[in-house]
Design a protein around this motif. Sequence first.
Motif, mmCIF file in Angstrom:
data_model
loop_
_atom_site.group_PDB
_atom_site.id
_atom_site.type_symbol
_atom_site.label_atom_id
_atom_site.label_comp_id
_atom_site.label_asym_id
_atom_site.label_seq_id
_atom_site.Cartn_x
_atom_site.Cartn_y
_atom_site.Cartn_z
ATOM 1 N N HIS A 1 0.988 -1.209 0.028
ATOM 2 C CA HIS A 1 0.036 -0.148 0.122
ATOM 3 C C HIS A 1 0.808 1.228 0.137
ATOM 4 C CE1 HIS A 1 -3.783 -2.433 0.675
ATOM 5 N NE2 HIS A 1 -3.027 -3.060 1.374
ATOM 6 N N ASP A 2 2.111 1.096 -0.065
ATOM 7 C CA ASP A 2 2.985 2.327 -0.213
ATOM 8 C C ASP A 2 2.593 3.118 -1.455
ATOM 9 O OD1 ASP A 2 5.126 4.077 -0.618
ATOM 10 O OD2 ASP A 2 6.565 2.708 0.008
ATOM 11 N N PRO A 3 2.306 4.308 -1.479
ATOM 12 C CA PRO A 3 1.988 5.104 -2.453
ATOM 13 C C PRO A 3 3.071 5.522 -3.499
ATOM 14 C CG PRO A 3 1.654 6.498 -0.571
ATOM 15 C CD PRO A 3 2.405 5.055 -0.403
#
Length: 146
Positions: free
Chosen positions: A37-39
């Motif tokens: 979920h790291d953007p």
Amino acid sequence: MSTTENKAIVRRFYEEVFNQRNVDAIDELVHPEFLNHDPTPVASRDPESMKQFIHTITQAFPDHHHAIEDLIAEGDKVVMRCTLTGTHQGVFPGFLDMPPTGKSICQRQIHILRVRDGKVAEHRVVRDDLAMMQQLGLIPQPEMTA
């Protein structure tokens, strides 16, 4: 798996994959359905892209190191508090598209990982990217007033 076993998997993941740059350990430690979920645009989205990410971060910060300060687990989740240090000696495409500054960083991070079937299956992160950009001289640091 027990919370103790899950913490051991997360510790191995950061020590072997990130700190020792052992990309072969990704096959053993990362679930094939890994979800990140790291953007950040260059963040890994699956085990294969994670191998490339390790090469990319190592190109930019050859001495990068995650110092694990806390591991807290409940159920299938492990929370890790760590400090990332390194020296900016190369380009980090998609994130720091700039010539190397030669400056060192010290970035505080919190990672939340989910372990499934003995492998890291999901990842979320909160990082102090502002402090890192200030340390690299990309963003001016505010002046301290008395």
